[in-house]
Design an enzyme around this catalytic site. Sequence first.
Site, PDB file in Angstrom:
ATOM      1  N   LYS A  23      40.707  59.155  21.138  1.00 42.24           N
ATOM      2  CA  LYS A  23      40.510  57.465  20.987  1.00 42.24           C
ATOM      3  C   LYS A  23      39.350  57.164  21.440  1.00 42.24           C
ATOM      4  CE  LYS A  23      42.465  53.397  22.694  1.00 42.24           C
ATOM      5  NZ  LYS A  23      42.046  53.165  23.908  1.00 42.24           N
ATOM      6  N   ASN A  24      39.122  57.822  22.643  1.00 44.26           N
ATOM      7  CA  ASN A  24      37.681  56.939  23.320  1.00 44.26           C
ATOM      8  C   ASN A  24      36.239  57.676  22.845  1.00 44.26           C
ATOM      9  OD1 ASN A  24      39.320  55.354  25.056  1.00 44.26           O
ATOM     10  ND2 ASN A  24      39.554  56.505  26.836  1.00 44.26           N
ATOM     11  N   ARG A  98      38.930  46.178  22.867  1.00 46.85           N
ATOM     12  CA  ARG A  98      37.895  46.353  24.092  1.00 46.85           C
ATOM     13  C   ARG A  98      36.837  47.207  23.471  1.00 46.85           C
ATOM     14  NH1 ARG A  98      36.767  44.900  28.626  1.00 46.85           N
ATOM     15  NH2 ARG A  98      38.873  43.813  28.710  1.00 46.85           N
ATOM     16  N   ASP A 122      43.400  45.919  27.398  1.00 46.52           N
ATOM     17  CA  ASP A 122      44.450  46.241  28.148  1.00 46.52           C
ATOM     18  C   ASP A 122      44.396  45.196  29.348  1.00 46.52           C
ATOM     19  OD1 ASP A 122      45.609  48.538  27.563  1.00 46.52           O
ATOM     20  OD2 ASP A 122      44.209  49.988  28.433  1.00 46.52           O
ATOM     21  N   ASP A 320      42.824  57.491  33.311  1.00 47.63           N
ATOM     22  CA  ASP A 320      43.774  57.548  32.412  1.00 47.63           C
ATOM     23  C   ASP A 320      45.096  58.425  32.511  1.00 47.63           C
ATOM     24  OD1 ASP A 320      42.685  55.406  31.249  1.00 47.63           O
ATOM     25  OD2 ASP A 320      41.498  56.436  29.586  1.00 47.63           O
ATOM     26  N   MET A 342      39.436  53.025  40.643  1.00 44.39           N
ATOM     27  CA  MET A 342      38.572  52.586  39.506  1.00 44.39           C
ATOM     28  C   MET A 342      38.957  51.445  38.853  1.00 44.39           C
ATOM     29  SD  MET A 342      37.109  55.855  37.848  1.00 44.39           S
ATOM     30  CE  MET A 342      36.087  55.224  36.579  1.00 44.39           C
TER      31      MET A 342
END
Length: 435
Positions: A23-24, A98, A122, A320, A342
């Site tokens: 996804k990222n 985002r 998110d 994540d 983070m």
Amino acid sequence: MSGAFQIRGGQRLSGEITPQGAKNEALQILCAVLLTDEEVRIKNIPDIQDINKLIEILANIGVKVKKNGKGDYTFKADDLNFDYTKSKEFKKDGTKLRGSVMLLGPMLSRFKEAYMPTPGGDKIGRRRLDTHFQGFVEMGAEFHFDEEEYFYTLKAKELNGKFILLEEASVTGTANIIMAAVLAKGKTRIYNAACEPYLQQLCKMLNRMGAQISGIGSNLLTIEGVTHLHGTEHTMLPDMIEIGSWIGLAAMTKSEITIKNVNWNQLGVIPSTFRKLGIQLEKSNDDIYIPSQEHYKVQKFIDGSILTVSDAPWPGFTPDLLSIVLVVATQAKGSVLIHQKMFESRLFFVDKLIDMGAQIILCDPHRATVIGLNHEIPLRGTVMTSPDIRAGNALLIAALSAEGQSIIHNIEQIDRGYEDIDNRLRSIGANIMRI
């Protein structure tokens, strides 16, 4: 499609599961199609909400989108409708996602202006965008933020290469500045650049398109600006967050699972972090094989102190997957301190695990101590709501290991990040239904 998952837990699963495309990575790669007027073909794109929204936004900007097959698309950005990016529709569409912030670099690069509503996504505390804008401004862009409309505007007569020191190694920030720099005049150097595999993929793809980026994989990138980029083909890596999730799932449900085609050499410390929790996993060609285990025992540090798992920018452990490690620790033998450095408020989902019978002490918004139950007392099924994509998947794994029935509401937070997750879990024996 919102709704809920109904899960009957406590069953052993078995079989093979293939991770979706990352996804990222997809969010970055898709934005990069704006950098050329030639065709770019991209494969292994995950069919999930966040990605489909971005493809929709690209189509609205005027990119020609052609679907060749499952997860395989061709994009051509030769005749764009730039006015859409100033429209009310875009103000609405852009806020839902985002990843849309990474459209700024390519737009600025190619059209010398860019617009963006404050992006959504998110609820995991403040995620600042200052890093992106500082980079653009240093390269010569003028930046304006309309506080009433929550709308960003960037304009530049031309972009010039600069030495840019990022104040944080932001992945999306680094991606954005790279995409602005590839067509800028002169040389850009980005120090404290993020160096995730997905970002390396973006750089390699841009180089195939004719960009000149060196230092890929390090935190100092050098980009020699070029005047034109051409088309290319690109295939996404598998999603390492999914891979880590399935390792956790196997351990929690005492299942024998093979995770297919994981691209081992891009997984960094993920396999070794799960091994520290006592989980056996073996490399078999490019697959991960996880044997069925009755128990897994947490390793202590050499001096005997309690194991701490914390997140860090790549090549550290990805934030994540901390929620997955936390869930897995609830049934380990031994104790673990989870330290989320983070992001803020990502650990608040532990309330739900405590309701299910987990032994967790939430020390503060960033740290939780987990006292493992060693599979002696199973978690209990319960009714819960998914707060964000990653915690949603962690709760799903908890529910699959728990005794009795669980209901998870707000599952569009899971669908945003995971493709067809219920069918894929059913194929290895999970009892999960959409209701």
